[in-house]
Design an enzyme around this catalytic site. Structure first.
Site, PDB file in Angstrom:
ATOM      1  N   GLU A 231     -21.240  -9.286  23.424  1.00  0.00           N
ATOM      2  CA  GLU A 231     -19.984  -8.850  22.787  1.00  0.00           C
ATOM      3  C   GLU A 231     -19.094 -10.079  22.739  1.00  0.00           C
ATOM      4  O   GLU A 231     -18.485 -10.459  23.740  1.00  0.00           O
ATOM      5  CB  GLU A 231     -19.345  -7.724  23.625  1.00  0.00           C
ATOM      6  CG  GLU A 231     -20.192  -6.462  23.737  1.00  0.00           C
ATOM      7  CD  GLU A 231     -20.066  -5.568  22.500  1.00  0.00           C
ATOM      8  OE1 GLU A 231     -19.145  -5.771  21.695  1.00  0.00           O
ATOM      9  OE2 GLU A 231     -20.914  -4.665  22.338  1.00  0.00           O
ATOM     10  N   CYS A 265      -9.977  -9.520  21.498  1.00  0.00           N
ATOM     11  CA  CYS A 265     -11.078 -10.035  20.680  1.00  0.00           C
ATOM     12  C   CYS A 265     -10.985  -9.568  19.238  1.00  0.00           C
ATOM     13  O   CYS A 265     -11.432 -10.265  18.336  1.00  0.00           O
ATOM     14  CB  CYS A 265     -12.406  -9.603  21.289  1.00  0.00           C
ATOM     15  SG  CYS A 265     -12.521  -7.825  21.536  1.00  0.00           S
TER      16      CYS A 265
HETATM   17  P1  NAD Z   1     -15.676 -16.757  28.512  1.00  0.00           P
HETATM   18  O1  NAD Z   1     -16.882 -16.782  27.645  1.00  0.00           O
HETATM   19  O2  NAD Z   1     -15.035 -18.039  28.855  1.00  0.00           O
HETATM   20  O3  NAD Z   1     -15.988 -16.034  29.913  1.00  0.00           O
HETATM   21  C1  NAD Z   1     -16.599 -14.767  29.981  1.00  0.00           C
HETATM   22  C2  NAD Z   1     -17.341 -14.639  31.290  1.00  0.00           C
HETATM   23  O4  NAD Z   1     -18.332 -15.651  31.348  1.00  0.00           O
HETATM   24  C3  NAD Z   1     -16.476 -14.804  32.539  1.00  0.00           C
HETATM   25  O5  NAD Z   1     -16.888 -13.863  33.495  1.00  0.00           O
HETATM   26  C4  NAD Z   1     -16.770 -16.222  32.998  1.00  0.00           C
HETATM   27  O6  NAD Z   1     -16.690 -16.373  34.394  1.00  0.00           O
HETATM   28  C5  NAD Z   1     -18.196 -16.429  32.531  1.00  0.00           C
HETATM   29  N1  NAD Z   1     -18.477 -17.827  32.188  1.00  0.00           N
HETATM   30  C6  NAD Z   1     -17.603 -18.762  31.752  1.00  0.00           C
HETATM   31  N2  NAD Z   1     -18.231 -19.932  31.529  1.00  0.00           N
HETATM   32  C7  NAD Z   1     -19.527 -19.726  31.833  1.00  0.00           C
HETATM   33  C8  NAD Z   1     -20.690 -20.555  31.817  1.00  0.00           C
HETATM   34  N3  NAD Z   1     -20.620 -21.835  31.446  1.00  0.00           N
HETATM   35  N4  NAD Z   1     -21.871 -20.020  32.182  1.00  0.00           N
HETATM   36  C9  NAD Z   1     -21.955 -18.721  32.546  1.00  0.00           C
HETATM   37  N5  NAD Z   1     -20.883 -17.898  32.609  1.00  0.00           N
HETATM   38  C10 NAD Z   1     -19.685 -18.381  32.251  1.00  0.00           C
HETATM   39  O7  NAD Z   1     -14.656 -15.765  27.783  1.00  0.00           O
HETATM   40  P2  NAD Z   1     -13.193 -15.382  28.216  1.00  0.00           P
HETATM   41  O8  NAD Z   1     -12.314 -16.581  28.043  1.00  0.00           O
HETATM   42  O9  NAD Z   1     -13.201 -14.686  29.529  1.00  0.00           O
HETATM   43  O10 NAD Z   1     -12.843 -14.286  27.102  1.00  0.00           O
HETATM   44  C11 NAD Z   1     -12.409 -14.635  25.824  1.00  0.00           C
HETATM   45  C12 NAD Z   1     -13.514 -14.544  24.799  1.00  0.00           C
HETATM   46  O11 NAD Z   1     -14.170 -13.299  24.905  1.00  0.00           O
HETATM   47  C13 NAD Z   1     -12.996 -14.592  23.374  1.00  0.00           C
HETATM   48  O12 NAD Z   1     -13.869 -15.329  22.574  1.00  0.00           O
HETATM   49  C14 NAD Z   1     -12.986 -13.144  22.950  1.00  0.00           C
HETATM   50  O13 NAD Z   1     -13.027 -12.936  21.561  1.00  0.00           O
HETATM   51  C15 NAD Z   1     -14.202 -12.640  23.637  1.00  0.00           C
HETATM   52  N6  NAD Z   1     -14.131 -11.208  23.855  1.00  0.00           N
HETATM   53  C16 NAD Z   1     -14.992 -10.403  23.177  1.00  0.00           C
HETATM   54  C17 NAD Z   1     -14.901  -9.033  23.345  1.00  0.00           C
HETATM   55  C18 NAD Z   1     -15.814  -8.086  22.620  1.00  0.00           C
HETATM   56  O14 NAD Z   1     -15.854  -6.919  22.985  1.00  0.00           O
HETATM   57  N7  NAD Z   1     -16.553  -8.523  21.621  1.00  0.00           N
HETATM   58  C19 NAD Z   1     -13.961  -8.496  24.207  1.00  0.00           C
HETATM   59  C20 NAD Z   1     -13.123  -9.360  24.887  1.00  0.00           C
HETATM   60  C21 NAD Z   1     -13.218 -10.723  24.715  1.00  0.00           C
END
Ligand code: NAD
Length: 493
Positions: A231, A265
């Site tokens: 997602e 998002c």
């Molecule tokens: P992110 O991808 O930075 O982090 C998401 C999760 O991944 C966190 O738990 C984080 O600890 C982990 N993570 C971060 N870097 C990582 C790595 N290198 N390896 C493995 N895990 C890692 O996202 P965010 O900043 O928490 O959220 C924002 C993003 O999420 C935006 O792009 C937004 O559009 C998207 N989002 C999508 C939805 C949806 O339902 N489609 C909902 C909410 C947010």
């Protein structure tokens, strides 16, 4: 004006995240193996009982949840209720009412080549699943998928975001109160914890976050050939044509964009407004902004209904994006104020944003909204198609043909016509992205399916028509097989 002391300093989390070691994660994963096998045969009643227990615990911690959100994001109790608790409660209600039906094998008719058999699709739990959640709706996006995973009969390891520590700590207490760790284990921590979890051979990974990390997750899943639901995010376009109800469109967009301070998002990421209605549309936006968030810049900055940017890093990122746009000649139509110490960035509308500006290139994920114009609908559609496929697309128009052209001519995870955001709240719709914005779906039956293996179960009957394909291939039998093949040219009844 807000007192900056009320905002938790982002450099010092409310509780230090207790990063587990890879060995601890492995032990927790191993401990779920036997339970996952046992859950394969769990009944709808047993699954519903777990979900009900979770629901009761969530409500029991309601006030603590408000406090945790105030601490992490300065989010108002009303917005916590509407955007965190309500979607999870709705997911729970939906699952409780339907899990028995979802679990029932779906019988299917035989097709020409399977005459004489009986077949059904069985929804089997995937087994041990991993859920990794983001920070922007930390509660909703942890517990929503958890409900689907439990409804589908899986064990779960949950990893919340490290960026909302107060909410993450509270969720950990709730999970520990409701589930033994052999059923649902909960680990706080950042990318290192995520990556250690991704080393384990989970049966399914449900990841919500950025496209960049989504690629890391998918690559890690490939090592074990684990299935994934991704997602993700992206730039969701919002098109307002010359026939739209401008006042309604403006009010809906101002709400959808600045809800959670733009950290959503599916928030409108940029506007495509027909040039002939840009001026009146902007007027409607300005008056909607005043009605929703305060008459003056000062009122807005002090408005307790406006969530703050999650941390200093994202505040700096957004301030730099704004600076980049204005330095290239963009005009601030509303907002533009930045108070970094309060993690405040005003709801901001930007006009005349030149190509190449970061607000037009990157997912904004904050309260900045560029207003672009178009004159030819086909060119606007081509512009949308030139970028990666977005998570959401919004179109405001009273012209049914325009709406059809936009809906049919573009691709996105979901679409709303003459409204915004609400497809997320519709439990009977799949919620997910497409390519860059995601893979697979969440919510309701689609969430249940994401956490289920759709297993084909076919039973033979005494009518063993299959024998006609057995050797020896005499001339007669070969003719018969050819006739069967030829018969497939006939239309289906
Ligand atoms: P992110 O991808 O930075 O982090 C998401 C999760 O991944 C966190 O738990 C984080 O600890 C982990 N993570 C971060 N870097 C990582 C790595 N290198 N390896 C493995 N895990 C890692 O996202 P965010 O900043 O928490 O959220 C924002 C993003 O999420 C935006 O792009 C937004 O559009 C998207 N989002 C999508 C939805 C949806 O339902 N489609 C909902 C909410 C947010």
């Amino acid at each position: 004006m807000l007192n900056p002391d009320n905002l938790a300093p982002t450099s010092a989390p409310a509780r230090p995240a207790s990063d587990a070691t890879p060995e601890q994660l492995r032990r927790a994963f191993d401990a779920q193996a036997a339970v996952a096998l046992r859950l394969r045969t769990s009944t709808a009643r047993e699954r519903a009982a777990r979900i009900r227990k979770l629901r009761d615990a969530l409500l029991q911690h309601r006030e603590a949840l408000h406090e945790a959100f105030a601490q992490d994001m300065h989010k108002s109790p009303a917005e916590v209720e509407a955007t965190e608790l309500l979607p999870v409660m709705d997911e729970i209600r939906h699952a409780l009412g339907r899990v028995g039906r979802w679990m029932k094998p779906q019988g299917v008719w035989p097709t020409s080549t399977s005459l004489g058999t009986r077949a059904a699709v069985h929804y089997q739990p995937r087994g041990r699943v991993l859920i990794i959640a983001p920070w922007n709706y930390p509660f909703n996006l942890c517990f929503g998928p958890l409900v689907s995973a439990v409804a589908a009969g899986n064990t779960v390891v949950l990893k919340p975001s490290e960026m909302t520590p107060a909410v993450a700590a509270l969720m950990g207490r709730i999970v520990a109160q409701v589930f033994p760790p052999e059923e649902v284990a909960y680990f706080e921590g950042g990318p290192a914890t995520s990556q250690a979890l991704l080393d384990l051979p989970f049966d399914h990974i449900f990841f919500t976050g950025s496209p960049a990390v989504g690629k890391i997750v998918m690559a890690a899943a490939a090592r074990h050939l684990a299935s994934v639901t991704l997602e993700l995010g992206g730039k969701s376009p919002t098109l307002i044509d010359e026939t739209a109800d401008l006042a309604m469109a403006a009010e809906t967009v101002m709400w959808g964009k600045f809800l959670n301070n733009g950290q959503t998002c599916i928030a409108p990421d940029y506007l495509l407004v027909h040039a002939s209605v840009k001026a009146p549309f902007i007027e409607h936006c300005l008056s909607a902004l005043q009605r929703l968030y305060g008459a003056t810049a000062q009122d807005r900055q002090g408005n307790p209904d406006l969530t703050r940017v999650v941390n200093a890093r994202h505040t700096d990122r957004l301030a730099a994006m704004l600076q980049d746009a204005t330095s290239r000649g963009a005009r601030i139509v509303a907002g533009g104020e930045v108070a970094a110490a309060e993690r405040y960035i005003a709801p901001t509308l930007l006009d005349n944003v030149p190509e190449g500006a970061r607000v037009l290139e990157e997912e904004i994920f904050g309260p900045l909204l560029p207003i672009c114009t178009y004159t030819d609908l086909d060119s606007a559609i081509a512009g949308i198609n030139a970028g990666p496929k977005p998570l959401a697309l919004y179109v405001f128009s009273r012209n049914a043909q325009h709406v059809d052209r936009v809906v049919q001519g573009t691709s996105s995870g979901g679409v709303c016509v003459n409204t915004a955001m609400l497809h997320f709240a519709h439990g009977n719709l799949p919620f997910g992205g497409v390519n860059n914005s995601g893979l697979g779906n969440a919510h309701g039956f689609y969430g249940f399916k994401a956490f289920s293996h759709e297993r084909a179960v076919l039973r033979g009957t005494p009518l063993r028509l299959v024998k006609m394909f057995f050797p020896p291939f005499t001339a007669g039998r070969t003719r018969l097989i050819r006739r069967v093949v030829d018969s497939l040219r006939l239309p289906m009844l």
